[in-house]
Design an enzyme around this catalytic site. Structure first.
Site, PDB file in Angstrom:
ATOM      1  N   HIS A  69       4.708   7.515   9.759  1.00  0.00           N
ATOM      2  CA  HIS A  69       5.802   7.154   8.844  1.00  0.00           C
ATOM      3  C   HIS A  69       7.189   7.343   9.469  1.00  0.00           C
ATOM      4  O   HIS A  69       8.156   7.597   8.742  1.00  0.00           O
ATOM      5  CB  HIS A  69       5.689   7.906   7.504  1.00  0.00           C
ATOM      6  CG  HIS A  69       4.608   7.343   6.624  1.00  0.00           C
ATOM      7  ND1 HIS A  69       4.360   7.803   5.351  1.00  0.00           N
ATOM      8  CD2 HIS A  69       3.713   6.338   6.834  1.00  0.00           C
ATOM      9  CE1 HIS A  69       3.353   7.106   4.827  1.00  0.00           C
ATOM     10  NE2 HIS A  69       2.934   6.219   5.709  1.00  0.00           N
ATOM     11  N   ASP A  91      -7.265   1.674   7.930  1.00  0.00           N
ATOM     12  CA  ASP A  91      -5.876   2.106   7.799  1.00  0.00           C
ATOM     13  C   ASP A  91      -5.666   3.214   8.833  1.00  0.00           C
ATOM     14  O   ASP A  91      -6.174   4.323   8.652  1.00  0.00           O
ATOM     15  CB  ASP A  91      -5.653   2.628   6.369  1.00  0.00           C
ATOM     16  CG  ASP A  91      -4.206   3.014   6.092  1.00  0.00           C
ATOM     17  OD1 ASP A  91      -3.375   2.921   7.002  1.00  0.00           O
ATOM     18  OD2 ASP A  91      -3.933   3.414   4.940  1.00  0.00           O
ATOM     19  N   GLU A  93       0.848  -1.215   0.000  1.00  0.00           N
ATOM     20  CA  GLU A  93       0.000   0.000   0.000  1.00  0.00           C
ATOM     21  C   GLU A  93       0.864   1.237   0.000  1.00  0.00           C
ATOM     22  O   GLU A  93       0.561   2.239  -0.650  1.00  0.00           O
ATOM     23  CB  GLU A  93      -0.921  -0.001   1.233  1.00  0.00           C
ATOM     24  CG  GLU A  93      -1.962   1.132   1.233  1.00  0.00           C
ATOM     25  CD  GLU A  93      -1.511   2.435   1.899  1.00  0.00           C
ATOM     26  OE1 GLU A  93      -2.263   3.420   1.830  1.00  0.00           O
ATOM     27  OE2 GLU A  93      -0.395   2.493   2.469  1.00  0.00           O
ATOM     28  N   GLU A  94       1.962   1.161   0.767  1.00  0.00           N
ATOM     29  CA  GLU A  94       2.790   2.358   0.977  1.00  0.00           C
ATOM     30  C   GLU A  94       3.534   2.810  -0.272  1.00  0.00           C
ATOM     31  O   GLU A  94       4.078   3.911  -0.280  1.00  0.00           O
ATOM     32  CB  GLU A  94       3.775   2.125   2.133  1.00  0.00           C
ATOM     33  CG  GLU A  94       3.113   1.907   3.496  1.00  0.00           C
ATOM     34  CD  GLU A  94       2.467   3.173   4.070  1.00  0.00           C
ATOM     35  OE1 GLU A  94       2.420   4.201   3.373  1.00  0.00           O
ATOM     36  OE2 GLU A  94       2.009   3.101   5.223  1.00  0.00           O
TER      37      GLU A  94
END
Ligand code: DTR
Ligand code: ZN
Ligand code: ZN
Length: 314
Positions: free
Chosen positions: A284, A197, A168-169
Site C-alpha cells: 500500500h 491477490d 477491492e481496496e
C-alpha cells in the site's frame, strides 16, 4: 569392431537387438491416457503485463485507484488483449464512493455453462502507488493464463470465466456487486472461484487459501510436486474478493505471497528471503512498483494457477 555374444551367432544377436528395439517402439507408441497437461506460463509475459500496468500508472498520476483515470485505462488495456484473443468480454459498471467503478469479465466460449470455473483478481490499486504486487501481480497472471487458454485453443469440459474486479481496496465493492447481480441459478452454476491477490511479494511466502478442500488440494499437489512447502493462509480470511463468493455459497480457493506481516526465521529457512522483514514492505505504498516483485514467486504462482485452472476445468 566385431559384434559378438558368447554362445550366439551374429545373426541371433542382431535378431535379439531388433526384438528389443521393437518392444521399445511399441511401449513408446502406447502411453497411458492422460488429461490435457497444464502449460508452463511464461513469467516474462507476466512481467510484460506488469510493465504495462506500471506504464498506465506512470501516465495517469502514479496510481490505478478506483475512480481514477489509471483504473479505467487498466481496464481498457486488458479488455483489448482479451477481445483480440477471442474472449467474450463485458464491463460491469457500479458506483462506489460517488465514483463509477468497473468490473471486467471475460468468458472463453465453450464448455458446460452449468459448471463454471472462475479465476479473478482485483485490478485497482490504492491511491498511494501503482499497485504492482497489490494487485498487478494477480491481474497480470490471470491475464496471461487467459491468453494461454486462447493460444492453445484449450477446450475444457467446464466453462471458463476470468474476472478483474474494481474497488477491492475500498471494501471488495466490485466483486460484491458482481455476486449480488447474479441470479441464484447463475450463482449455483459456479463450481469454483479462484482468487489471486498479491502473488509476487518481494520477500515471498507460499500461502494457499484453506477454504474449499478440493481446490486447496489442487494447489497443494502442485507445490508438493515442486518440493515447495506451503502454509494455509490465515492472514486473508475475508480480506479479498473470494469473500463475497464464499458468503454466497460458492467453493473458493486461491494463493497469496504475503503482505504486511513479518516473515519468521522458520519461514525464511524453508522459503528463503529475510526473516524479521515484512513479506511486502511496500504494501500500500508508493514503492509498490515494477521492482517490488519476486520473479521466482511470480513464476511459480503463475504456473500453479494454470495447473489449477486446467485441472479443475478438464
Ligand atoms: N486484500 C489485500 C490484502 C491482503 C491481506 N491479506 C490477504 C490474504 C489474502 C489475499 C489478500 C490479502 C489488499 O488488497 O490489500
Ligand atoms: Zn491492497
Ligand atoms: Zn489486494
Amino acid at each position: 569392431m566385431k559384434l559378438s555374444v558368447p554362445g550366439r551367432t551374429a545373426a541371433a544377436t542382431l535378431m535379439a537387438v531388433a526384438g528389443l528395439l521393437t518392444t521399445t517402439a511399441i511401449s513408446t507408441a502406447a502411453p497411458a491416457p492422460e488429461a490435457a497437461a497444464a502449460p508452463d506460463i511464461s513469467v516474462a509475459a507476466v512481467q510484460a503485463h506488469l510493465a504495462d500496468l506500471q506504464g498506465v500508472a506512470d501516465a495517469n498520476g502514479g496510481n490505478r485507484a478506483h475512480g481514477s483515470a489509471g483504473y479505467k485505462a487498466s481496464v481498457d488495456h486488458i479488455k483489448k488483449k482479451l477481445d483480440d484473443a477471442g474472449f467474450t468480454t463485458s464491463v460491469q459498471e457500479f458506483t462506489a464512493g460517488g465514483e463509477t467503478g468497473y468490473n471486467l469479465v471475460a468468458d472463453w466460449p465453450g464448455g458446460d455453462d452449468g459448471q463454471v470455473v472462475m479465476a479473478g483478481a482485483h485490478l485497482d490499486s490504492v491511491s498511494d502507488g501503482p499497485g504492482i504486487n497489490d494487485n498487478g501481480s494477480g491481474s497480470a497472471a490471470v491475464l496471461e493464463i487467459a491468453l494461454t487458454v486462447a493460444r492453445e485453443q484449450y477446450k475444457p469440459t467446464k466453462h471458463l470465466r476470468f474476472a478483474w474486479w474494481g474497488a477491492e481496496e475500498i471494501g471488495m465493492v466490485g466483486s460484491s456487486h458482481y455476486v449480488d447481480s447474479l441470479s441464484a441459478g447463475d450463482r449455483g452454476k459456479i463450481s469454483g472461484y479462484l482468487n489471486f491477490d498479491m502473488i509476487g511479494s518481494p520477500n515471498a511466502g507460499y500461502f494457499v487459501y484453506d477454504d474449499d478442500p478440493a481446490i486447496e488440494k489442487t494447489f497443494k499437489d502442485y507445490y508438493a510436486g515442486k518440493d515447495i512447502t506451503t502454509e494455509p493462509d490465515d492472514e486473508g480470511d475475508g480480506r479479498s474478493d473470494h469473500a463475497p463468493f464464499q458468503q454466497a455459497g460458492v467453493p473458493v480457493g486461491g494463493l497469496f505471497s504475503g503482505a504486511e506481516r513479518t516473515k519468521s526465521a522458520e519461514q525464511a529457512q524453508k522459503w528463503g528471503g529475510t526473516a524479521g522483514e515484512a513479506f511486502d514492505a511496500c504494501y500500500h505504498s508508493s514503492c509498490d512498483k515494477a521492482s517490488n516483485i519476486d520473479e521466482t514467486a511470480l513464476d511459480r504462482n503463475s504456473d500453479a494457477i494454470a495447473y489449477a485452472v486446467w485441472g479443475l476445468s478438464s
